[in-house]
Design a protein around this motif. Sequence first.
Motif, short mmCIF file in Angstrom:
data_model
loop_
_atom_site.label_atom_id
_atom_site.label_comp_id
_atom_site.label_asym_id
_atom_site.label_seq_id
_atom_site.Cartn_x
_atom_site.Cartn_y
_atom_site.Cartn_z
N ARG A 1 2.33 1.71 -3.48
CA ARG A 1 1.27 2.08 -4.43
C ARG A 1 0.95 3.56 -4.33
O ARG A 1 0.84 4.27 -5.32
CB ARG A 1 0.03 1.22 -4.18
CG ARG A 1 -1.08 1.42 -5.23
CD ARG A 1 -2.35 0.72 -4.77
NE ARG A 1 -2.12 -0.71 -4.57
CZ ARG A 1 -2.27 -1.61 -5.52
NH1 ARG A 1 -2.65 -1.24 -6.74
NH2 ARG A 1 -2.05 -2.89 -5.26
N ASN A 2 0.80 4.03 -3.09
CA ASN A 2 0.48 5.44 -2.89
C ASN A 2 1.65 6.34 -3.32
O ASN A 2 1.44 7.41 -3.89
CB ASN A 2 0.14 5.69 -1.43
CG ASN A 2 -1.16 5.02 -1.02
OD1 ASN A 2 -2.00 4.71 -1.87
ND2 ASN A 2 -1.33 4.80 0.28
N VAL B 1 -4.75 5.01 -8.79
CA VAL B 1 -4.42 3.84 -8.00
C VAL B 1 -4.94 2.56 -8.63
O VAL B 1 -4.30 1.50 -8.56
CB VAL B 1 -4.99 4.01 -6.57
CG1 VAL B 1 -4.75 2.75 -5.74
CG2 VAL B 1 -4.37 5.20 -5.89
N ALA C 1 1.64 6.55 -7.08
CA ALA C 1 0.53 7.38 -7.57
C ALA C 1 0.83 8.86 -7.40
O ALA C 1 0.52 9.68 -8.28
CB ALA C 1 -0.75 6.99 -6.83
N GLU C 2 1.44 9.24 -6.27
CA GLU C 2 1.75 10.64 -6.05
C GLU C 2 2.91 11.11 -6.93
O GLU C 2 2.91 12.27 -7.38
CB GLU C 2 2.10 10.85 -4.58
CG GLU C 2 0.94 10.63 -3.62
CD GLU C 2 1.36 10.78 -2.18
OE1 GLU C 2 2.54 11.14 -1.94
OE2 GLU C 2 0.51 10.57 -1.29
N LEU D 1 0.83 -1.20 0.00
CA LEU D 1 0.00 0.00 0.00
C LEU D 1 0.86 1.25 0.00
O LEU D 1 0.55 2.24 -0.68
CB LEU D 1 -0.92 -0.02 1.23
CG LEU D 1 -1.86 1.18 1.38
CD1 LEU D 1 -2.79 1.28 0.17
CD2 LEU D 1 -2.67 1.06 2.68
#
Length: 239
Positions: free
Chosen positions: A29-30, A40, A33-34, A26
Amino acid sequence: MRLVVPALAVLPLLFPSTGCVHSRPLLVRNAFAESYWCPVNQIEVHPEPGSDRLYRVAGCGREVTYDCAGTSGSQECQARQRIEYEATDGTTHGAWLNEDPNANTAMSREAAIASGAHDLPCDRASLQVVGNDPNGLVNVVDGCGQRVTYQVVDVADQPTATPSGPVKKHKYVVLRRAPLAAPPAPPPSPSAAPPPAPAPAPAPAPAPAPVPTSAPAPAPTAAPSAAPTTTPDPLTTPR
């Protein structure tokens, strides 16, 4: 005797704590994405085989590997970044910055030596690194009586580099090349020096001129001779 176990004590056995390992996907992934403005739901996370800290994240045409080296108390995952130096012979010398703190110095040295072997009439064993640029990268190499100076040029980062993450790339370019001044010849060693030539004999000093003790006497002057007396001839003398 019947042992009663509280229901709360059974929950960790049925549903083990996710802990740090299961929260890392997680996190990466975040982070992906940022960093790349990727939705996501378009991101895929896969653990690298044989590693408990590397996660490969792909999405929106990019692929990056994250290194989650933190402990359970410090949930930190960073994108791995590779440093590469391209020598003038076309070879590439690189390493992972996250794994080797001396990657910049070591890889720039390798690239400089490879460039020197290409640009100077020497083999690698005859080359010597003698200078760095203001960033600490090797950029001056001597060999075979010549010196070559390089400029280390930054190449645009390649965020889509595969398989493991973005690459920060540099390239070696010849700035100047010049012959080295010949060093002065070393003095001969005492064992090899020829014996010194004997000193010439001093010239004999000239004998001093004799000093007269008194002035020489003048030479005697000859007395004037008297006119010869002639006897008259009785035959020719008149009477």
